[in-house]
Scaffold this motif. Structure first.
Motif, PDB file in Angstrom:
ATOM      1  N   GLN A   1       0.839  -1.190   0.000  1.00 20.72           N
ATOM      2  CA  GLN A   1       0.000   0.000   0.000  1.00 20.72           C
ATOM      3  C   GLN A   1       0.880   1.248   0.000  1.00 20.72           C
TER       4      GLN A   1
ATOM      5  N   LEU B   1      -3.982   7.207   2.348  1.00 21.19           N
ATOM      6  CA  LEU B   1      -3.763   6.094   1.437  1.00 21.19           C
ATOM      7  C   LEU B   1      -3.959   6.556   0.002  1.00 21.19           C
TER       8      LEU B   1
ATOM      9  N   GLY C   1      -2.952   4.379  -2.835  1.00 22.31           N
ATOM     10  CA  GLY C   1      -3.353   3.229  -3.626  1.00 22.31           C
ATOM     11  C   GLY C   1      -2.447   2.045  -3.376  1.00 22.31           C
ATOM     12  N   THR C   2      -2.359   1.174  -4.381  1.00 17.50           N
ATOM     13  CA  THR C   2      -1.605  -0.081  -4.262  1.00 17.50           C
ATOM     14  C   THR C   2      -0.564  -0.169  -5.365  1.00 17.50           C
TER      15      THR C   2
ATOM     16  N   ASP D   1      -6.598   4.468  -5.096  1.00 17.43           N
ATOM     17  CA  ASP D   1      -7.699   4.048  -4.252  1.00 17.43           C
ATOM     18  C   ASP D   1      -8.863   5.024  -4.408  1.00 17.43           C
TER      19      ASP D   1
ATOM     20  N   ALA E   1     -10.567   6.269  -9.491  1.00 17.69           N
ATOM     21  CA  ALA E   1     -10.397   4.973  -8.838  1.00 17.69           C
ATOM     22  C   ALA E   1     -10.118   3.885  -9.870  1.00 17.69           C
TER      23      ALA E   1
END
Length: 211
Positions: A138, A147, A149-150, A167, A175
């Motif tokens: 993450q 946060l 995203g990934t 995210d 997104a």
């Protein structure tokens, strides 16, 4: 199945899933790293040309046991690497395996893939990371803890680029889209494998230009 790459954050001081073959059993390679593929014979005496899928030259230069997967088969078989040398102009290795002594034998090994156990990964220097350890982390803004995203991929470039899937909580209208972040110390000061997180300090606008 994993490929063996290592990446380094520039300024600080080694990817992929195998596809299924239609109507063929698929080997379980979760515990193995793919390090290269035989692409052609070399000469008449059994030498083999190997395209590497690893950042570690010792995989094809140092003698020892490796594992081979033949096309269409599901079981890895051990082979003995006798020696190898890198051909820089072609970005490939020329190797010799025990028991392969003529062109006919070498030709029969075309498209075979080399593997090593995932437990046999070389140790890395400070600031270096195995790609497979980075995927899925993450990504957070260091200043706010938000946060972003990934981390879904690492793209080779002059400076490697982290591909981050945004995210919904960070950017609802984007997104699922991805942004690219240079993997340099100034923008990626923290990679915390133990806690599965990356912290970034991108300049204004960077997270909105890679739609």
């Amino acid at each position: 199945m994993n490929h063996e790459d290592a990446k380094k954050k520039q300024g600080s001081r080694e990817s992929g899933v195998g596809g299924k073959v239609k109507n063929s059993p698929v080997p379980n390679l979760d515990d193995w790293l793919e390090i290269g593929k035989i692409v052609a014979p070399q000469g008449l005496n059994g030498e083999l040309r190997v395209y590497p899928d690893t950042d570690f030259p010792e995989r094809f230069e140092e003698p020892g046991r490796r594992w081979l997967l033949r096309p269409g088969e599901t079981e890895l078989q051990p082979v003995e690497l006798l020696n190898g040398r890198y051909i820089e102009s072609k970005n490939l290795y020329v190797i010799r395996l025990k028991g392969v002594s003529d062109r006919s034998q070498a030709e029969s090994m075309r498209d075979c893939r080399f593997f090593v156990p995932i437990s046999d990964r070389p140790k890395l220097a400070a600031g270096e990371f195995h790609v497979i350890d980075l995927l899925g982390l993450q990504v957070f803004m260091q200043s706010s803890g938000e946060l972003v995203g990934t981390l879904v991929d690492i793209l080779p470039s002059g400076h490697d680029l982290l591909e981050v899937k945004l995210d919904a909580a960070f950017a609802e209208d984007k997104a699922g889209k991805t942004v690219l972040i240079p993997f340099v110390m100034e923008m990626v000061p923290v990679v915390d494998l133990e806690n599965r997180r990356v912290e970034i300090t991108p300049p204004p606008g960077l997270l909105s230009i890679n739609d």
